[in-house]
Each structure stands twice: as C-alpha cells, then as structure tokens.
Design a protein around this motif. Structure first.
Motif, PDB file in Angstrom:
ATOM      1  N   ALA A 196      62.831  65.637  50.425  1.00 27.28           N
ATOM      2  CA  ALA A 196      63.271  64.243  50.254  1.00 27.28           C
ATOM      3  C   ALA A 196      64.533  64.179  49.399  1.00 27.28           C
ATOM      4  O   ALA A 196      65.483  63.451  49.726  1.00 27.28           O
ATOM      5  CB  ALA A 196      62.156  63.417  49.624  1.00 27.28           C
ATOM      6  N   ASN A 197      64.565  64.946  48.336  1.00 31.10           N
ATOM      7  CA  ASN A 197      65.745  64.953  47.458  1.00 31.10           C
ATOM      8  C   ASN A 197      66.961  65.533  48.171  1.00 31.10           C
ATOM      9  O   ASN A 197      68.085  65.059  47.980  1.00 31.10           O
ATOM     10  CB  ASN A 197      65.447  65.752  46.179  1.00 31.10           C
ATOM     11  N   TRP A 198      66.721  66.547  48.999  1.00 31.04           N
ATOM     12  CA  TRP A 198      67.824  67.126  49.778  1.00 31.04           C
ATOM     13  C   TRP A 198      68.386  66.093  50.749  1.00 31.04           C
ATOM     14  O   TRP A 198      69.607  65.984  50.926  1.00 31.04           O
ATOM     15  CB  TRP A 198      67.321  68.357  50.534  1.00 31.04           C
ATOM     16  N   MET A 199      67.478  65.313  51.384  1.00 31.30           N
ATOM     17  CA  MET A 199      67.935  64.301  52.342  1.00 31.30           C
ATOM     18  C   MET A 199      68.729  63.206  51.633  1.00 31.30           C
ATOM     19  O   MET A 199      69.726  62.711  52.157  1.00 31.30           O
ATOM     20  CB  MET A 199      66.740  63.719  53.099  1.00 31.30           C
ATOM     21  N   ILE A 200      68.288  62.826  50.444  1.00 29.69           N
ATOM     22  CA  ILE A 200      69.038  61.834  49.665  1.00 29.69           C
ATOM     23  C   ILE A 200      70.433  62.372  49.348  1.00 29.69           C
ATOM     24  O   ILE A 200      71.444  61.683  49.540  1.00 29.69           O
ATOM     25  CB  ILE A 200      68.287  61.471  48.370  1.00 29.69           C
ATOM     26  N   ALA A 201      70.483  63.621  48.871  1.00 29.34           N
ATOM     27  CA  ALA A 201      71.773  64.226  48.519  1.00 29.34           C
ATOM     28  C   ALA A 201      72.679  64.345  49.744  1.00 29.34           C
ATOM     29  O   ALA A 201      73.884  64.122  49.663  1.00 29.34           O
ATOM     30  CB  ALA A 201      71.541  65.603  47.899  1.00 29.34           C
TER      31      ALA A 201
ATOM     32  N   MET B 218      63.310  57.917  56.332  1.00 34.19           N
ATOM     33  CA  MET B 218      62.394  56.927  55.778  1.00 34.19           C
ATOM     34  C   MET B 218      61.006  57.532  55.544  1.00 34.19           C
ATOM     35  O   MET B 218      60.382  57.314  54.493  1.00 34.19           O
ATOM     36  CB  MET B 218      62.300  55.727  56.725  1.00 34.19           C
ATOM     37  N   VAL B 219      60.518  58.323  56.503  1.00 37.04           N
ATOM     38  CA  VAL B 219      59.198  58.948  56.346  1.00 37.04           C
ATOM     39  C   VAL B 219      59.203  59.940  55.187  1.00 37.04           C
ATOM     40  O   VAL B 219      58.229  60.023  54.426  1.00 37.04           O
ATOM     41  CB  VAL B 219      58.765  59.635  57.664  1.00 37.04           C
ATOM     42  N   ALA B 220      60.290  60.688  55.038  1.00 30.36           N
ATOM     43  CA  ALA B 220      60.388  61.632  53.918  1.00 30.36           C
ATOM     44  C   ALA B 220      60.298  60.896  52.580  1.00 30.36           C
ATOM     45  O   ALA B 220      59.653  61.369  51.635  1.00 30.36           O
ATOM     46  CB  ALA B 220      61.698  62.413  54.008  1.00 30.36           C
ATOM     47  N   LEU B 221      60.930  59.728  52.504  1.00 28.30           N
ATOM     48  CA  LEU B 221      60.883  58.930  51.270  1.00 28.30           C
ATOM     49  C   LEU B 221      59.492  58.349  51.029  1.00 28.30           C
ATOM     50  O   LEU B 221      59.016  58.290  49.892  1.00 28.30           O
ATOM     51  CB  LEU B 221      61.931  57.817  51.331  1.00 28.30           C
ATOM     52  N   ILE B 222      58.825  57.926  52.106  1.00 30.19           N
ATOM     53  CA  ILE B 222      57.451  57.432  51.985  1.00 30.19           C
ATOM     54  C   ILE B 222      56.546  58.547  51.461  1.00 30.19           C
ATOM     55  O   ILE B 222      55.757  58.347  50.520  1.00 30.19           O
ATOM     56  CB  ILE B 222      56.926  56.913  53.346  1.00 30.19           C
TER      57      ILE B 222
ATOM     58  N   ASN C 177      62.146  52.479  46.073  1.00 28.11           N
ATOM     59  CA  ASN C 177      63.356  51.651  45.955  1.00 28.11           C
ATOM     60  C   ASN C 177      64.462  52.167  46.870  1.00 28.11           C
ATOM     61  O   ASN C 177      65.186  51.379  47.499  1.00 28.11           O
ATOM     62  CB  ASN C 177      63.852  51.626  44.508  1.00 28.11           C
ATOM     63  N   TYR C 178      64.576  53.481  46.946  1.00 29.41           N
ATOM     64  CA  TYR C 178      65.601  54.065  47.806  1.00 29.41           C
ATOM     65  C   TYR C 178      65.287  53.772  49.272  1.00 29.41           C
ATOM     66  O   TYR C 178      66.183  53.439  50.059  1.00 29.41           O
ATOM     67  CB  TYR C 178      65.704  55.574  47.575  1.00 29.41           C
ATOM     68  N   LEU C 179      64.014  53.877  49.618  1.00 32.86           N
ATOM     69  CA  LEU C 179      63.577  53.571  50.976  1.00 32.86           C
ATOM     70  C   LEU C 179      63.942  52.142  51.355  1.00 32.86           C
ATOM     71  O   LEU C 179      64.441  51.888  52.469  1.00 32.86           O
ATOM     72  CB  LEU C 179      62.061  53.777  51.071  1.00 32.86           C
ATOM     73  N   GLU C 180      63.737  51.217  50.454  1.00 39.15           N
ATOM     74  CA  GLU C 180      64.037  49.815  50.741  1.00 39.15           C
ATOM     75  C   GLU C 180      65.538  49.589  50.876  1.00 39.15           C
ATOM     76  O   GLU C 180      65.979  48.737  51.655  1.00 39.15           O
ATOM     77  CB  GLU C 180      63.406  48.934  49.667  1.00 39.15           C
ATOM     78  N   LYS C 181      66.316  50.389  50.159  1.00 41.36           N
ATOM     79  CA  LYS C 181      67.777  50.330  50.332  1.00 41.36           C
ATOM     80  C   LYS C 181      68.175  50.826  51.718  1.00 41.36           C
ATOM     81  O   LYS C 181      69.047  50.239  52.370  1.00 41.36           O
ATOM     82  CB  LYS C 181      68.456  51.187  49.253  1.00 41.36           C
TER      83      LYS C 181
END
Length: 202
Positions: free
Chosen positions: A11-16, A63-67, A80-84
């Motif tokens: 999830a952190n990798w996907m955000i980055a 989105m699933v990774a964040l969930i 919060n990131y998912l909602e963004k």
C-alpha cells in the motif's frame, strides 16, 4: 505479522508510486508527464479529464490496497487517502458519456473500480461512518450503477467490437452482477430492478 507487513509495504509503495518523489526534479518530471499532456490537449480543444486518477482497474486495485492497509493497521491515514482517491476519480454528477465506456476494449476495467467502491461503502457502514465522504461515494456509485443498468449487456453479445472474444470476458460479467447486487441495497425504489438485472446477467 509478515503478511501484514507485506500488505502495508505494498500500500505504501502504491501511494509513493502515485505521489512520486518529493525532490524538485521528480516534481518537474511529474508535471511533464501528467500536466503537460493535459495542457497540450486543452490547447488543441480536446476534452481534458478533471480527475487525477483514471477510471480503471489500476485505481480500483489501489483503493483495495488502501482498504486492506486500513483494516490491518487501523491507521486512519489510509482511510483518508482512500477518500481522496475516490474524490479524485469520479463524481455523482459526471457526464458518463465522456467516459467513452462503449469502447469496451479500452474501458472495461472500470467495473473493477466500481467493485472497490462498493467495498469502501461496506467498510464505512461497518465503521458506522455515514459522513460526507460516504455520501459522496454512495451517490457516485449509484450514478454509475444506474448507467450500467441502462447500458450494459453481456460483452460476448457484442463480439463484433471485441478484439479477443474469449471466455475471460465472463469474469467481468460476474463483476457487474456484484455491482448490481450492491446497488440494490441503496435504492429501495429500484431494488428489484437491480436484483432482476443481476439475476439475468448471472
């Protein structure tokens, strides 16, 4: 614990990956790759998407990774990131014709994002967080589910427009069934219509 760590790292990798590095050169490169094409398209009078995230399976899987990361860690940062991401992917009043969803080969994977959105709604209901972010996502979900009700048909009934008309398309029909079953929960007036469409597709 090792599995949990792997999910959080992903999830952190996907955000980055989506945010990009914070260095000046990385930000310049990001602007070149993301903003410059939009500017050129705008100058040519072409349609420019107002969204940061594409309406595709890539965003749905993000989105699933964040969930998953939120459910495993309890860290509201992921929620919060998912909602963004949701807010920057679709809107309850989108002109869906601009999405070109009739171009099946290039847009079919939007159903993955829709399933992810349904999963988010279920999560918020479990948390009893029926807030503005939930309402935004629910209205957006229903806007697209209604379009699907009126416009979607089995992909293999349109083989003339498919490059590879094979049985893998059936998996996407099951996604539609899942979406319509979820939509039935949110529309008392059309619950039976959504369930009927799901049953027909199944």
């Amino acid at each position: 614990e090792r599995s949990k760590e792997a999910v959080l790292k992903l999830a952190n990798w996907m955000i980055a990956t989506h945010e990009g590095a914070k260095s000046f050169l990385a930000q310049v490169l990001s602007a070149k790759n993301k903003e410059l094409p939009k500017l050129i398209a705008s100058l040519k009078g072409q349609m420019v998407s107002p969204y940061v995230y594409p309406f595709t399976r890539g965003t749905g899987n993000f989105m699933v990774a964040l969930i998953d990361a939120f459910q495993l860690s309890g860290d509201v940062y992921y929620l919060n990131y998912l909602e963004k991401v949701i807010k920057n992917s679709l809107h309850p009043q989108d002109d869906i014709s601009m999405r070109n969803l009739h171009d099946i080969e290039n847009t079919w994977s939007y159903v993955v994002l829709m399933q992810s959105l349904a999963k988010y709604l279920s999560l918020k209901e479990e948390l009893n967080q029926l807030d503005k972010a939930y309402a935004y996502a629910r209205q957006s979900f229903m806007h697209y589910a209604q379009w699907m009700l009126e416009n979607e048909s089995p992909y293999l009934s349109r083989t003339d427009i498919l490059e590879f008309p094979n049985d893998t398309w059936v998996a996407q029909e099951i996604r539609k069934v899942s979406i319509w079953v979820s939509a039935a929960k949110y529309s008392e007036a059309q619950a039976q219509v959504f369930k009927g469409k799901a049953k027909e597709m199944l």
